[in-house]
Design a protein around this motif. Structure first.
Motif, short mmCIF file in Angstrom:
data_model
loop_
_atom_site.label_atom_id
_atom_site.label_comp_id
_atom_site.label_asym_id
_atom_site.label_seq_id
_atom_site.Cartn_x
_atom_site.Cartn_y
_atom_site.Cartn_z
N UNK A 114 12.69 13.60 -0.74
CA UNK A 114 11.94 14.86 -0.70
C UNK A 114 10.47 14.67 -1.10
N UNK A 115 10.13 13.53 -1.68
CA UNK A 115 8.73 13.27 -2.07
C UNK A 115 8.04 12.29 -1.13
N UNK A 116 8.66 12.05 0.02
CA UNK A 116 8.09 11.10 0.99
C UNK A 116 6.63 11.43 1.30
N UNK A 117 5.76 10.44 1.09
CA UNK A 117 4.33 10.56 1.39
C UNK A 117 3.65 11.70 0.62
N UNK A 118 4.17 11.99 -0.58
CA UNK A 118 3.59 13.06 -1.39
C UNK A 118 3.26 12.57 -2.80
N UNK A 119 2.58 13.46 -3.50
CA UNK A 119 2.14 13.18 -4.87
C UNK A 119 3.32 12.91 -5.81
N UNK A 120 4.47 13.53 -5.51
CA UNK A 120 5.62 13.40 -6.42
C UNK A 120 6.42 12.12 -6.20
N UNK A 121 5.91 11.17 -5.39
CA UNK A 121 6.62 9.88 -5.25
C UNK A 121 6.30 9.00 -6.46
N UNK A 154 11.39 1.02 1.22
CA UNK A 154 12.04 2.20 0.65
C UNK A 154 13.52 1.92 0.35
N UNK A 155 13.76 1.42 -0.85
CA UNK A 155 15.13 1.02 -1.21
C UNK A 155 15.75 1.93 -2.26
N UNK A 156 15.07 2.99 -2.67
CA UNK A 156 15.57 3.78 -3.81
C UNK A 156 15.35 5.29 -3.63
N UNK A 157 15.46 5.76 -2.39
CA UNK A 157 15.23 7.19 -2.14
C UNK A 157 16.19 8.04 -2.97
N UNK A 158 15.67 9.12 -3.59
CA UNK A 158 16.50 9.89 -4.53
C UNK A 158 17.74 10.53 -3.89
N UNK A 159 17.64 10.94 -2.64
CA UNK A 159 18.80 11.55 -1.95
C UNK A 159 19.28 10.55 -0.89
N UNK A 160 19.56 9.32 -1.35
CA UNK A 160 19.68 8.18 -0.44
C UNK A 160 20.92 8.15 0.45
N UNK A 210 5.74 5.21 -5.21
CA UNK A 210 6.59 4.36 -6.05
C UNK A 210 7.91 4.02 -5.34
N UNK A 211 8.45 4.96 -4.58
CA UNK A 211 9.59 4.59 -3.72
C UNK A 211 9.08 3.93 -2.43
N UNK A 212 8.03 4.48 -1.85
CA UNK A 212 7.47 3.99 -0.58
C UNK A 212 6.12 3.31 -0.79
N UNK A 213 6.06 2.02 -0.88
CA UNK A 213 7.15 1.10 -0.90
C UNK A 213 7.13 0.32 -2.21
N UNK A 226 0.82 -1.22 0.00
CA UNK A 226 0.00 0.00 0.00
C UNK A 226 0.86 1.27 0.00
N UNK A 227 0.22 2.37 -0.38
CA UNK A 227 0.85 3.69 -0.27
C UNK A 227 -0.03 4.55 0.64
N UNK A 228 0.40 5.78 0.89
CA UNK A 228 -0.49 6.72 1.59
C UNK A 228 -1.50 7.25 0.58
N UNK A 229 -2.54 7.92 1.08
CA UNK A 229 -3.57 8.47 0.19
C UNK A 229 -3.01 9.61 -0.67
N UNK A 230 -1.98 10.29 -0.18
CA UNK A 230 -1.49 11.50 -0.84
C UNK A 230 -0.77 11.26 -2.15
#
Ligand SMILES: *[C@@H]1O[C@H](CO)[C@@H](O)[C@H](O)[C@H]1NC(C)=O
Ligand SMILES: *[C@@H]1O[C@H](CO)[C@@H](O)[C@H](O)[C@H]1NC(C)=O
Ligand SMILES: *[C@@H]1O[C@H](CO)[C@@H](O)[C@H](O)[C@H]1NC(C)=O
Ligand SMILES: [Zn+2]
Length: 505
Positions: A443-450, A353-359, A289-292, A281-285
């Motif tokens: 920077x897109x954690x739990x946001x639309x830009x993930x 979360x294995x691919x965070x952009x600023x990892x 794609x990164x999470x998770x 699952x993802x959050x509603x926001x």
């Protein structure tokens, strides 16, 4: 609440399925190996060699398309539980495994997830509306979803005990300090004492919000405010002044079924399993794609390649639902294990979360001192891998923020890796990993830009190879890995601040 395929049946099914499919009698070559034996034993190098950036990226793009199915209802792509995006994610995982033939036993584990939604709120204390007010997740509404009125009443100590609540709380708004026990406990005690709402003020700087967790019939509408905002009120109340107040919360808490997918190899010793999981699952926001997406797709990709190999120990993959609502799927799964089934799980590996952009390459600091024995051996496997690949790593707290929590609380060794969420990358870490100091790891954690653009593909590939290595290592052998001796819970008696992504106390 029901289970389509009882999990306890997995082992017996698995046991039956490794019976040779073809009798050897009459075979022209009596030395001919059984079909299940004709595969070579899995090894790290073999499994890792299947992992490519192209395959992972293709799956990420497909997952984003699936998230778009959530858009008609949510106005943007999402895979939150209950959405079409999540239903289709489950279908995608299930059908990908089912298409692999009979290598795995797949099961759906459906359970009731508690979901909450806060639509509107307002809190007026005296004649002011504190700026830092936030509602808690899973808060009930105020009575009839209307404004309620009463004095603000200070609760003694930490508000963790019935005796902390003075009789004046009855019909009033309870004013409670954060700390020592979970938010949900404070809210329930306030409700028991007759409060019409509760306000929890922070015990450190800044505003506070989190979740009340498992609903209780005693919970009342609960708000958080900052320590700074609370101070003037506390002063007045301590001097015996009356602060007439009002609270309004429009929220719902409801239950809806959702599903964990479990896939276990039919081959391998069913009494000794290596288990790993990511959340579907993802959050509603946003689309998550990164999470998770990253972790759950790494697992899916590895599961598709593992079928080329023989395993000595059983491998059990899990895709959890309701992680973002408070680790609901993994909690439910572990709660349903009999002692016998619990003991078959030699360890649980969490991949979230294995691919965070600023990892950063993060390893959960899971030690045997405070976690079930074996957790540290797993931690050391990750250390050795990063070291032997010439990359830096850091330790992060093993504090209950992801699906490993129920496992370690029920005596099962656990651990995992991650690349970072809303934490801020330090200057030292920018030197160690590249990227930007001062920014979030994601920077897109739990946001639309993930989205698909929110993936560091180099980190994702390396981490997926590490996940492959972890699977191959334990699928081949548990030599040197501590045996399970019983269900001894996590040694640490301290409550953790988190149970899932949200604060619980
Ligand atoms: C399990 O769930 C999948 C995905 O939603 C579905 O296609 C499948 O029919 C379910 N299996 C059973 C046995 O219900
Ligand atoms: C890891 O955890 C142990 C206790 O279990 C602690 O002593 C150690 O300082 C921690 N290391 C880091 C880097 O957090
Ligand atoms: C590891 O970190 C050090 C700084 O602590 C840095 O000099 C080095 O280049 C890093 N190694 C890699 C492979 O990035
Ligand atoms: Zn996550």
């Amino acid at each position: 609440m029901y289970r389509l395929l009882p999990l306890v049946a997995l082992s017996s099914l698995a046991g039956a399925s490794i019976i040779p499919q073809q009798p050897l009698a009459g075979s022209s070559n009596p030395e001919a190996p059984l079909i299940s034996d004709s595969k070579e034993l899995v090894s790290s190098s073999a499994l890792e060699a299947h992992i490519t950036k192209e395959n992972l990226l293709k799956r990420a793009k497909q997952l984003y398309k699936i998230a778009e199915e959530g858009a008609p209802e949510y106005n943007h792509p999402t895979r939150v539980i209950g959405s079409q995006g999540h239903i289709s994610t489950i279908d995608y995982i299930y059908s990908t495994i089912a298409d692999l033939g009979d290598y795995y036993e797949i099961s759906n584990q459906t359970f009731d997830a508690v979901v909450g939604n806060v639509f509107e709120w307002r809190l007026v204390l005296g004649d002011t509306e504190p700026e830092s007010v936030l509602p808690f997740s899973l808060t009930p509404p105020t009575k009839n979803k209307d404004a309620v009125f009463g004095p603000l009443v200070l609760v003694a100590n930490d508000g963790c005990d019935e005796s902390d609540f003075p009789s004046e709380v009855n019909g009033a708004i309870a004013f409670i300090k954060r700390g020592v026990c979970p938010f949900g406990q404070k809210s329930a005690l306030a409700g028991k004492a007759g409060a019409i709402a509760a306000v929890i003020y922070n015990n450190e700087r800044g505003s506070v919000s989190g979740t009340l967790g498992e609903p209780s019939k005693y919970h009342v509408a609960t708000f958080g405010i900052s320590n700074e905002d609370a101070e003037p009120y506390i002063e007045k109340l301590e001097k015996g002044k009356i602060i007439p107040s009002s609270a309004y919360m429009d929220a719902i808490v409801s239950k809806a079924p959702t599903t964990n997918i479990i896939a276990q190899t039919k081959g391998g010793d069913p009494e000794n399993c290596v288990m790993l999981g990511g959340h579907s699952d993802s959050v509603a926001e946003g689309p998550g794609i990164n999470d998770d997406g990253s972790g759950s797709l790494s697992l899916l990709e590895i599961a598709t390649h593992l079928v080329n190999y023989k395993v000595n120990n059983c491998v059990r993959f899990a895709w959890w639902a309701g992680e973002e609502e408070g680790l609901l799927g993994s909690d439910y799964y572990v709660s349903q294990l009999s002692e016998d089934e619990n003991l078959k799980i030699r360890l649980f590996m969490d991949y979230d979360m294995l691919a965070s952009p600023n990892y950063a390459y993060q390893i959960y600091n899971a030690t045997n001192a405070v976690n079930p024995t074996g957790s540290e051996e797993l931690r050391n496997l990750y250390i050795d891998y990063y070291e032997s690949h010439g990359v830096n790593y850091t330790f992060i707290p093993f504090d209950g923020r992801s699906d490993y929590d129920a496992f370690i609380k029920h005596g099962i060794p656990g651990g995992g890796i991650a690349t970072g969420a809303e934490g801020i990358k330090t200057k030292e870490e920018a030197e160690m990993f590249g990227g930007k100091a001062g920014d979030w790891y994601d920077p897109c954690y739990h946001q639309l830009c993930d989205t698909v653009d929110n993936l560091a593909l180099d980190a994702w590939v390396l981490n997926t190879k590490l996940v492959s290595h972890s699977v191959a290592t334990y699928a081949a052998s548990f030599e040197g890995f501590p045996k399970r001796t019983g269900i001894t819970a996590r040694a640490s008696s301290e409550l953790s601040l988190y149970h899932g992504p949200k604060l619980v106390m």
